[in-house]
Design an enzyme around this catalytic site. Structure first.
Site: not given
Ligand code: AMP
Length: 543
Positions: A182, A329, A438, A443
């Site tokens: 992450t 995750e 983001k 991130w």
């Molecule tokens: P990552 O592990 O870097 O892919 O980030 C995951 C996070 O991205 C999630 O916990 C959400 O906060 C955000 N995220 C992923 N998909 C979406 C979506 N379709 N709409 C809003 N937030 C999203």
């Protein structure tokens, strides 16, 4: 219990690899090189080279469970790593090339990577953190933009003497296959260790007609990087089904992607909203330039797909968006926004509003949302709580054991996303519990930036929060309170941060304020800052 009498056949990625050769040997895999030329070969070639790669890695001493890291763009050699490394029983650790070298060094050291495979074009990045990772014994260079420098192991030369076959071992389905970190918004990055089983089940799920519906007749374009959350599993889905695969390499600008989609008759592509916003803007300018009649789905996720984006593609260009939610995750797809049969009668506004939600879970992912005190909340479409999920491709712990507080005693994973859930199960992300930013799908940690800013001698307090941005969705903005009698130029603050962070992490604007709003418990009240200054960059685009 009366036990069923069926075989306990292991769910491993090796099966997908074998199928691709046996049944889809003549289907093409196409990659774009840094010089924009194309590399084309077939699944039969891919299989042979994957065997050679496994042979070469074994010759170098890679053993089951060893971590082999990749620092690569999306291309056919990365796909070879995606299959060869897990199928030989080792673990592919994908390194995110957009991270700061300090983070990469931390992650590779934490993972204890033994071998690293790196694109020649990314060697300068590797050299910035190589010293921090004593566990790396071998570095293999993929000569993507020119010959491998002398003294380095060359990927192609390494494969050259190896046989076209490899006796892949019969693995246990619970064996680890891939390690993804992450981005470490709170504390250090944490490792998520996918198993063969989790990845196989995830692949089957995303191939379902109600998810991405990937099948042999498809041509799949993973725009989403293979170094972040396994490119949403799209490469594995293509190998599993024998779909044609198109890899964009480092060329992720709208024109290059649209050229690729039109020339290769792509049917499904996946990427973050930023990519699609750029593509929509270009299509609006030149609606006739590209023939996209082959496209059936554009998968969008990683951050929220704005309704205007979904509507714009549908109304103006006849292109359908599938909005998905996922996380590292989770292997990573969790939910997808699809209309149900009975919505056929609904008005267009209702349909759009449902398609702009994060959808409802794909089979085998279960969801609930809970209050601050852990109370399970009603699915009424308005009560907000933290989303928790469970299922066979949800992490049960982090690699190395950090982050134990993200896993509940009764077997759920706490996502950190604040959501509402409606009576039909449609999920809406309303906020993130940790105020992360983001930018273009990546991130950015506000806390890390704040801490660094507050280390500057002239700064009393600083809060970094998300400002809306036309291209990147969100960019960091810094609200800064100076110490009495002090002054400092924005450029100096930027130069100060530049020492610690990747360029794209740096705030787009510094707002000097008399005080930072706080919650009742004394924490920065960032929602207030966002309310007040969230549109700052839209109003001051020159900053
Ligand atoms: P990552 O592990 O870097 O892919 O980030 C995951 C996070 O991205 C999630 O916990 C959400 O906060 C955000 N995220 C992923 N998909 C979406 C979506 N379709 N709409 C809003 N937030 C999203």
């Amino acid at each position: 219990m009366l036990t069923g009498r069926m075989m306990d056949f292991p769910l491993t990625l090796t099966h997908f690899l074998e199928r691709s050769r046996t049944f889809h040997g003549s289907t093409e895999i196409i990659s774009r090189r840094p010089d924009r030329s194309f590399h084309r070969y077939t699944y039969a070639d891919f299989y042979r080279r994957t065997c050679r790669l496994a042979g070469a890695l074994r010759r170098l001493g890679v053993k089951p469970g060893d971590r082999v890291a990749s620092l690569c763009w999306n291309h056919h050699q990365h796909l070879e790593l995606y299959l060869a490394v897990p199928a030989m029983g080792a673990v592919l650790h994908t390194l995110n090339l957009r991270l700061h070298p300090n983070d990469l060094g931390y992650i590779a050291r934490h993972a204890e990577d033994r071998v690293l495979v790196v694109d020649r074009s990314l060697l300068p990045l590797f050299e910035k953190f190589a010293g921090a990772v004593p566990s790396i014994e071998r570095v293999i260079v993929i000569p993507d933009d020119g010959p491998t420098p002398s003294g380095r192991l060359d990927y192609e030369q390494l494969l050259e003497p190896e046989p076209d076959t490899f006796d892949f071992p019969m693995l246990e389905e619970r064996a680890a296959a891939m390690l993804c970190y992450t981005s470490g918004t709170t504390g250090n990055p944490k490792g998520v260790l996918f198993s063969h089983r989790s990845t196989v089940l995830h692949t089957l799920a995303i191939c379902m007609a109600d998810v991405f519906g990937i099948r042999e007749a498809d041509t799949v374009l993973p725009v989403v990087p293979m170094f972040h959350a396994a490119a949403w599993g799209l490469p594995y889905a293509a190998v599993a089904t024998g779909a044609k695969l198109v890899m964009p390499g480092p060329h992720l600008d709208p024109t290059s992607l649209l050229d690729l989609m039109a020339q290769e008759r792509v049917t499904i592509a996946g990427g973050v909203p930023t990519i699609w916003l750029g593509i929509l803007a270009l299509l609006d300018q030149e609606p006739k330039r590209w023939d996209l009649s082959s496209m059936r789905t554009m998968a969008i996720g990683g951050s929220a797909a704005p309704p205007a984006l979904i509507e714009g593609f549908q109304e103006r260009h006849g292109l359908t968006v599938a909005h998905a939610w996922g996380m590292s995750e989770l292997n990573p797809v969790g939910t997808l926004a699809r209309l149900k049969q009975h919505h056929a009668q609904a008005d267009e506004a209702t349909k759009l509003s449902l398609r702009a939600t994060q959808g409802f879970p794909v089979p085998f992912v279960e969801q609930r949302h809970v209050s601050d005190t852990g109370q399970v909340l009603p699915w009424d479409g308005s009560t907000m709580g933290e989303l928790e999920v469970r299922g066979p491709w949800v992490a049960s712990s982090y690699y190395g054991g950090e982050g134990k507080d993200r896993f509940t005693k009764d077997g759920w994973f706490k996502t950190g996303d604040i959501v509402t859930i409606d009576p039909e199960g449609y999920l809406r992300i309303t906020d993130r519990s940790k105020d992360v930013i983001k930018s273009g799908g990546e991130w950015i940690s506000s806390v890390a930036l704040e801490n660094a800013l507050m280390a500057h001698p002239a700064v009393l307090e600083a809060a970094v929060f998300a400002g809306r941005h036309a291209k990147w969705d969100e960019r960091p903005l810094a609200a800064v309170v100076l110490k009495p009698g002090q002054s400092v130029a924005k450029e100096e603050l930027a130069a100060h941060l530049e020492k610690h962070f990747a360029k794209y992490w740096l705030p787009d604007a510094y707002l000097f304020v008399p005080q930072i709003p706080r919650t009742s418990t004394g924490k920065f009240l960032k929602s207030k800052l966002r309310e007040e200054y969230g549109d700052y960059l839209l109003k001051h685009p020159q900053e």
